[in-house]
Motif scaffolding. Structure first.
Motif, PDB file in Angstrom:
ATOM      1  N   TYR A  89      -5.555  10.844   5.355  1.00 32.82           N
ATOM      2  CA  TYR A  89      -5.775   9.528   4.766  1.00 32.82           C
ATOM      3  C   TYR A  89      -7.263   9.185   4.733  1.00 32.82           C
ATOM      4  O   TYR A  89      -7.807   8.828   3.684  1.00 32.82           O
ATOM      5  CB  TYR A  89      -5.008   8.430   5.510  1.00 32.82           C
ATOM      6  CG  TYR A  89      -5.253   7.096   4.874  1.00 32.82           C
ATOM      7  CD1 TYR A  89      -4.650   6.789   3.657  1.00 32.82           C
ATOM      8  CD2 TYR A  89      -6.134   6.180   5.419  1.00 32.82           C
ATOM      9  CE1 TYR A  89      -4.905   5.590   3.024  1.00 32.82           C
ATOM     10  CE2 TYR A  89      -6.394   4.978   4.800  1.00 32.82           C
ATOM     11  CZ  TYR A  89      -5.777   4.688   3.597  1.00 32.82           C
ATOM     12  OH  TYR A  89      -6.045   3.500   2.957  1.00 32.82           O
ATOM     13  N   PHE A  90      -7.924   9.292   5.874  1.00 35.71           N
ATOM     14  CA  PHE A  90      -9.314   8.836   5.937  1.00 35.71           C
ATOM     15  C   PHE A  90     -10.283   9.777   5.230  1.00 35.71           C
ATOM     16  O   PHE A  90     -11.283   9.327   4.677  1.00 35.71           O
ATOM     17  CB  PHE A  90      -9.749   8.619   7.394  1.00 35.71           C
ATOM     18  CG  PHE A  90      -9.120   7.410   8.000  1.00 35.71           C
ATOM     19  CD1 PHE A  90      -9.411   6.140   7.523  1.00 35.71           C
ATOM     20  CD2 PHE A  90      -8.197   7.529   9.029  1.00 35.71           C
ATOM     21  CE1 PHE A  90      -8.812   5.006   8.062  1.00 35.71           C
ATOM     22  CE2 PHE A  90      -7.605   6.409   9.586  1.00 35.71           C
ATOM     23  CZ  PHE A  90      -7.908   5.151   9.098  1.00 35.71           C
ATOM     24  N   HIS A  93      -7.885  10.340   0.961  1.00 32.86           N
ATOM     25  CA  HIS A  93      -7.427   9.193   0.171  1.00 32.86           C
ATOM     26  C   HIS A  93      -8.373   7.992   0.208  1.00 32.86           C
ATOM     27  O   HIS A  93      -8.638   7.389  -0.824  1.00 32.86           O
ATOM     28  CB  HIS A  93      -6.033   8.759   0.635  1.00 32.86           C
ATOM     29  CG  HIS A  93      -5.005   9.812   0.397  1.00 32.86           C
ATOM     30  ND1 HIS A  93      -4.490  10.071  -0.846  1.00 32.86           N
ATOM     31  CD2 HIS A  93      -4.410  10.691   1.251  1.00 32.86           C
ATOM     32  CE1 HIS A  93      -3.611  11.052  -0.762  1.00 32.86           C
ATOM     33  NE2 HIS A  93      -3.554  11.458   0.506  1.00 32.86           N
ATOM     34  N   GLN A  94      -8.878   7.652   1.378  1.00 31.65           N
ATOM     35  CA  GLN A  94      -9.659   6.421   1.476  1.00 31.65           C
ATOM     36  C   GLN A  94     -10.984   6.499   0.724  1.00 31.65           C
ATOM     37  O   GLN A  94     -11.560   5.471   0.390  1.00 31.65           O
ATOM     38  CB  GLN A  94      -9.899   6.029   2.930  1.00 31.65           C
ATOM     39  CG  GLN A  94     -10.277   4.561   3.038  1.00 31.65           C
ATOM     40  CD  GLN A  94     -10.460   4.116   4.449  1.00 31.65           C
ATOM     41  OE1 GLN A  94     -11.081   4.804   5.233  1.00 31.65           O
ATOM     42  NE2 GLN A  94      -9.924   2.955   4.771  1.00 31.65           N
ATOM     43  N   GLN A  95     -11.445   7.675   0.411  1.00 33.77           N
ATOM     44  CA  GLN A  95     -12.668   7.820  -0.370  1.00 33.77           C
ATOM     45  C   GLN A  95     -12.510   7.239  -1.772  1.00 33.77           C
ATOM     46  O   GLN A  95     -13.477   6.807  -2.388  1.00 33.77           O
ATOM     47  CB  GLN A  95     -13.074   9.282  -0.474  1.00 33.77           C
ATOM     48  CG  GLN A  95     -13.534   9.870   0.831  1.00 33.77           C
ATOM     49  CD  GLN A  95     -13.908  11.327   0.697  1.00 33.77           C
ATOM     50  OE1 GLN A  95     -13.938  11.891  -0.391  1.00 33.77           O
ATOM     51  NE2 GLN A  95     -14.221  11.953   1.818  1.00 33.77           N
ATOM     52  N   ASN A  97     -10.299   4.634  -2.599  1.00 30.63           N
ATOM     53  CA  ASN A  97     -10.104   3.191  -2.542  1.00 30.63           C
ATOM     54  C   ASN A  97      -9.628   2.834  -1.148  1.00 30.63           C
ATOM     55  O   ASN A  97      -9.116   3.679  -0.423  1.00 30.63           O
ATOM     56  CB  ASN A  97      -9.079   2.747  -3.595  1.00 30.63           C
ATOM     57  CG  ASN A  97      -9.411   1.388  -4.161  1.00 30.63           C
ATOM     58  OD1 ASN A  97      -9.771   0.480  -3.438  1.00 30.63           O
ATOM     59  ND2 ASN A  97      -9.293   1.260  -5.481  1.00 30.63           N
ATOM     60  N   LEU A  98      -9.721   1.567  -0.760  1.00 33.17           N
ATOM     61  CA  LEU A  98      -9.375   1.149   0.598  1.00 33.17           C
ATOM     62  C   LEU A  98      -7.875   1.149   0.850  1.00 33.17           C
ATOM     63  O   LEU A  98      -7.408   1.668   1.858  1.00 33.17           O
ATOM     64  CB  LEU A  98      -9.945  -0.244   0.876  1.00 33.17           C
ATOM     65  CG  LEU A  98      -9.588  -0.842   2.238  1.00 33.17           C
ATOM     66  CD1 LEU A  98     -10.169   0.000   3.365  1.00 33.17           C
ATOM     67  CD2 LEU A  98     -10.066  -2.274   2.341  1.00 33.17           C
ATOM     68  N   TRP A  99      -7.095   0.590  -0.035  1.00 39.03           N
ATOM     69  CA  TRP A  99      -5.672   0.368   0.214  1.00 39.03           C
ATOM     70  C   TRP A  99      -4.828   1.568  -0.218  1.00 39.03           C
ATOM     71  O   TRP A  99      -5.040   2.144  -1.282  1.00 39.03           O
ATOM     72  CB  TRP A  99      -5.195  -0.889  -0.514  1.00 39.03           C
ATOM     73  CG  TRP A  99      -5.902  -2.091  -0.005  1.00 39.03           C
ATOM     74  CD1 TRP A  99      -6.896  -2.789  -0.625  1.00 39.03           C
ATOM     75  CD2 TRP A  99      -5.712  -2.723   1.264  1.00 39.03           C
ATOM     76  NE1 TRP A  99      -7.335  -3.806   0.165  1.00 39.03           N
ATOM     77  CE2 TRP A  99      -6.624  -3.795   1.338  1.00 39.03           C
ATOM     78  CE3 TRP A  99      -4.875  -2.478   2.347  1.00 39.03           C
ATOM     79  CZ2 TRP A  99      -6.705  -4.630   2.453  1.00 39.03           C
ATOM     80  CZ3 TRP A  99      -4.955  -3.309   3.454  1.00 39.03           C
ATOM     81  CH2 TRP A  99      -5.855  -4.369   3.494  1.00 39.03           C
ATOM     82  N   PRO A 100      -3.847   1.934   0.612  1.00 39.03           N
ATOM     83  CA  PRO A 100      -2.996   3.097   0.300  1.00 39.03           C
ATOM     84  C   PRO A 100      -2.314   3.008  -1.063  1.00 39.03           C
ATOM     85  O   PRO A 100      -2.170   4.024  -1.738  1.00 39.03           O
ATOM     86  CB  PRO A 100      -1.956   3.101   1.423  1.00 39.03           C
ATOM     87  CG  PRO A 100      -2.603   2.379   2.543  1.00 39.03           C
ATOM     88  CD  PRO A 100      -3.500   1.356   1.913  1.00 39.03           C
ATOM     89  N   ASN A 103      -4.939   4.195  -3.519  1.00 44.67           N
ATOM     90  CA  ASN A 103      -5.529   5.525  -3.422  1.00 44.67           C
ATOM     91  C   ASN A 103      -4.509   6.653  -3.292  1.00 44.67           C
ATOM     92  O   ASN A 103      -4.883   7.797  -3.087  1.00 44.67           O
ATOM     93  CB  ASN A 103      -6.547   5.578  -2.273  1.00 44.67           C
ATOM     94  CG  ASN A 103      -5.920   5.353  -0.912  1.00 44.67           C
ATOM     95  OD1 ASN A 103      -4.761   5.664  -0.675  1.00 44.67           O
ATOM     96  ND2 ASN A 103      -6.714   4.823   0.010  1.00 44.67           N
ATOM     97  N   GLY A 105      -2.352   7.155  -0.915  1.00 44.96           N
ATOM     98  CA  GLY A 105      -2.200   7.611   0.463  1.00 44.96           C
ATOM     99  C   GLY A 105      -1.013   7.047   1.204  1.00 44.96           C
ATOM    100  O   GLY A 105      -0.932   7.193   2.422  1.00 44.96           O
TER     101      GLY A 105
END
Length: 151
Positions: A89-90, A93-95, A97-100, A103, A105
């Motif tokens: 995730y970090f 995916h988080q690269q 956008n912030l929210w799952p 992104n 995730g």
């Protein structure tokens, strides 16, 4: 009513563990062997051996998912699986956008928290952990009964 639900809790955790472990192992098998539709983004293919981080993640998914599914070394396998999904995730995916939900995730987050729950709850019912724990306890009791007590 809550007393009945509490008595069913180990069985609910056991079924939860089986489903989560099976789904996680399926992701690993798909990525490594091209079964069940293959690795995500490869149109039915596999991830090349040794590719970082995808191939290693798939190995963790297959092995940790299988162990969790069986309820064998559940807490340790779940801790490794949870950590791998937190990394996914970090780092991946988080690269974007912030929210799952934004992104892609969600699955990583759900697996991460599901496995973290299993770290604290253990295997529940139907796990091989319990079978071996019962055997170990029975063996210890048998040995203790046979050991003479010094006066």
């Amino acid at each position: 009513m809550s007393a009945r639900l509490n008595t069913a809790q180990p069985y609910a955790f056991g079924l939860f563990r089986i489903v989560v472990g099976l789904l996680f192992a399926c992701h690993g098998a798909a990525s490594l062997f091209g079964v069940l539709g293959g690795a995500m983004g490869t149109k039915g293919g596999t991830i090349d051996a040794g590719t970082w981080p995808g191939w290693y993640a798939a190995v963790i998914q297959l092995i940790a998912g299988g162990l969790v599914l069986l309820g064998l070394g559940t807490r340790g396998a779940a801790l490794i699986a949870s950590g791998s999904m937190a990394y996914a995730y970090f780092d991946v995916h988080q690269q974007m956008n912030l929210w799952p939900i934004q992104n892609g995730g969600e699955l990583s987050v759900l697996f991460c928290w599901s496995f973290l729950l299993l770290v604290f709850t253990g295997s529940g019912a139907f796990g091989l952990d319990r079978l071996f724990a019962k055997r170990s306890t029975a063996e210890s009791k048998r040995v203790a009964e046979q050991t003479p007590v010094a006066a």
